[in-house]
Design a protein around this motif. Sequence first.
Motif, PDB file in Angstrom:
ATOM      1  N   ALA A   1       0.694  -1.234   0.050  1.00 28.82           N
ATOM      2  CA  ALA A   1      -0.076   0.155  -0.037  1.00 28.82           C
ATOM      3  C   ALA A   1       0.995   1.252   0.138  1.00 28.82           C
ATOM      4  N   GLN A   2       0.454   2.280  -0.833  1.00 29.36           N
ATOM      5  CA  GLN A   2       1.191   3.541  -0.680  1.00 29.36           C
ATOM      6  C   GLN A   2       0.128   4.483  -0.861  1.00 29.36           C
ATOM      7  N   GLN A   3       0.580   5.951  -0.543  1.00 32.63           N
ATOM      8  CA  GLN A   3      -0.462   6.936  -0.626  1.00 32.63           C
ATOM      9  C   GLN A   3       0.317   8.131  -1.538  1.00 32.63           C
TER      10      GLN A   3
ATOM     11  N   VAL B   1      -6.079  -3.239   8.178  1.00 32.67           N
ATOM     12  CA  VAL B   1      -6.166  -1.819   7.572  1.00 32.67           C
ATOM     13  C   VAL B   1      -5.128  -2.061   6.419  1.00 32.67           C
ATOM     14  N   VAL B   2      -5.519  -1.734   5.368  1.00 30.36           N
ATOM     15  CA  VAL B   2      -4.764  -1.680   4.140  1.00 30.36           C
ATOM     16  C   VAL B   2      -3.844  -0.393   4.027  1.00 30.36           C
ATOM     17  N   LEU B   3      -4.442   0.772   4.360  1.00 30.29           N
ATOM     18  CA  LEU B   3      -3.842   2.091   4.069  1.00 30.29           C
ATOM     19  C   LEU B   3      -4.090   2.870   5.276  1.00 30.29           C
TER      20      LEU B   3
ATOM     21  N   MET C   1      -7.398   4.838  -5.135  1.00 30.95           N
ATOM     22  CA  MET C   1      -7.113   4.325  -6.212  1.00 30.95           C
ATOM     23  C   MET C   1      -6.171   3.181  -6.153  1.00 30.95           C
ATOM     24  N   ASN C   2      -6.053   2.423  -7.198  1.00 24.61           N
ATOM     25  CA  ASN C   2      -4.794   1.287  -7.238  1.00 24.61           C
ATOM     26  C   ASN C   2      -3.589   1.648  -7.709  1.00 24.61           C
ATOM     27  N   TRP C   3      -2.533   1.390  -7.196  1.00 29.14           N
ATOM     28  CA  TRP C   3      -1.266   1.635  -7.827  1.00 29.14           C
ATOM     29  C   TRP C   3      -0.666   0.552  -8.849  1.00 29.14           C
ATOM     30  N   ASN C   4      -1.116  -0.770  -8.456  1.00 27.05           N
ATOM     31  CA  ASN C   4      -0.952  -1.803  -9.470  1.00 27.05           C
ATOM     32  C   ASN C   4      -2.264  -2.658  -9.219  1.00 27.05           C
ATOM     33  N   PRO C   5      -2.377  -3.640 -10.382  1.00 26.19           N
ATOM     34  CA  PRO C   5      -3.407  -4.783 -10.150  1.00 26.19           C
ATOM     35  C   PRO C   5      -3.659  -5.691  -9.064  1.00 26.19           C
ATOM     36  N   SER C   6      -3.634  -5.096  -7.863  1.00 24.09           N
ATOM     37  CA  SER C   6      -3.703  -5.944  -6.676  1.00 24.09           C
ATOM     38  C   SER C   6      -4.698  -5.399  -5.795  1.00 24.09           C
ATOM     39  N   ALA C   7      -5.184  -6.006  -5.092  1.00 22.58           N
ATOM     40  CA  ALA C   7      -6.532  -5.576  -4.403  1.00 22.58           C
ATOM     41  C   ALA C   7      -6.087  -4.682  -3.151  1.00 22.58           C
TER      42      ALA C   7
ATOM     43  N   ALA D   1      -3.087  -3.156  -3.192  1.00 20.82           N
ATOM     44  CA  ALA D   1      -2.364  -1.721  -3.675  1.00 20.82           C
ATOM     45  C   ALA D   1      -3.178  -0.625  -3.747  1.00 20.82           C
ATOM     46  N   ILE D   2      -3.187  -0.013  -2.761  1.00 22.20           N
ATOM     47  CA  ILE D   2      -4.068   1.223  -2.529  1.00 22.20           C
ATOM     48  C   ILE D   2      -3.428   2.513  -2.411  1.00 22.20           C
ATOM     49  N   GLN D   3      -3.676   3.653  -3.174  1.00 20.99           N
ATOM     50  CA  GLN D   3      -3.230   4.918  -2.902  1.00 20.99           C
ATOM     51  C   GLN D   3      -4.399   5.891  -2.789  1.00 20.99           C
ATOM     52  N   THR D   4      -4.039   7.124  -2.208  1.00 18.53           N
ATOM     53  CA  THR D   4      -5.215   8.379  -2.182  1.00 18.53           C
ATOM     54  C   THR D   4      -4.580   9.475  -2.773  1.00 18.53           C
ATOM     55  N   LEU D   5      -5.627  10.192  -3.298  1.00 17.03           N
ATOM     56  CA  LEU D   5      -5.430  11.693  -3.852  1.00 17.03           C
ATOM     57  C   LEU D   5      -6.444  12.243  -2.995  1.00 17.03           C
TER      58      LEU D   5
END
Length: 212
Positions: free
Chosen positions: A7-9, A174-176, A193-199, A201-205
């Motif tokens: 996970a990333q943001q 908690v994923v992120l 949003m995702n940042w790669n095709p993995s459940a 792999a979450i990022q936020t904007l």
Amino acid sequence: MYDALVAQQTNNCRFCNFNQWMPAGVRVLNAAVNYNPFSVSIGNVTVASSLDQGQITRYNQMNQGFQTVTVMGPNGYIYVQKQVYVGDGMTTIAIVNSSTGLDLLPVSDTACSTNGFSSCIRVANLAYYSGNLNVEMGNLIFSSVPFSEVTSFSRVSSGNYTVRISNPQRPGYVVLSVPVNLAANRIYTLYIMNWNPSADAIQTLLVEDRRN
């Protein structure tokens, strides 16, 4: 707990447009993964020439009515071309992943009443590979938000919060976890949003606007 491997943001990206309202204003968000940057045109107007994943344009004023939105690759290949209705308000058109490749999701950017002590926030789940998501921010909970759904605005006290995103099927995981700062008299949309095709792999904007 927060797993830094999956996970990333995007660090509190606050895109503030100080126009109270722009009639038939349109901006574009690239929420799709596994693609090179896009060139995007609305009608015969190019609104972005190299829109990378997680980036959002400024509002562009368009003629009201149906407009043809074209998303192309750097070599001119058309990934998606679709008619989108542009109303008299303001709209964000999100480029999202879909079962057929790419799709366009119009999001109506409406107003929310705030004051010198409060902010408004809503959640848009654009994470195609993640399914339903729970979003918690203090006592505010957006439960099981499906992909492509945009919640209604909720008014909260301005200040610092921690947003925790989880999968309803895995309670307690908690994923992120991401800190946000909500300024008074502003409204926010938290795009997930995702940042790669993995459940996971979450990022936020976090996008900030002023529309009272």
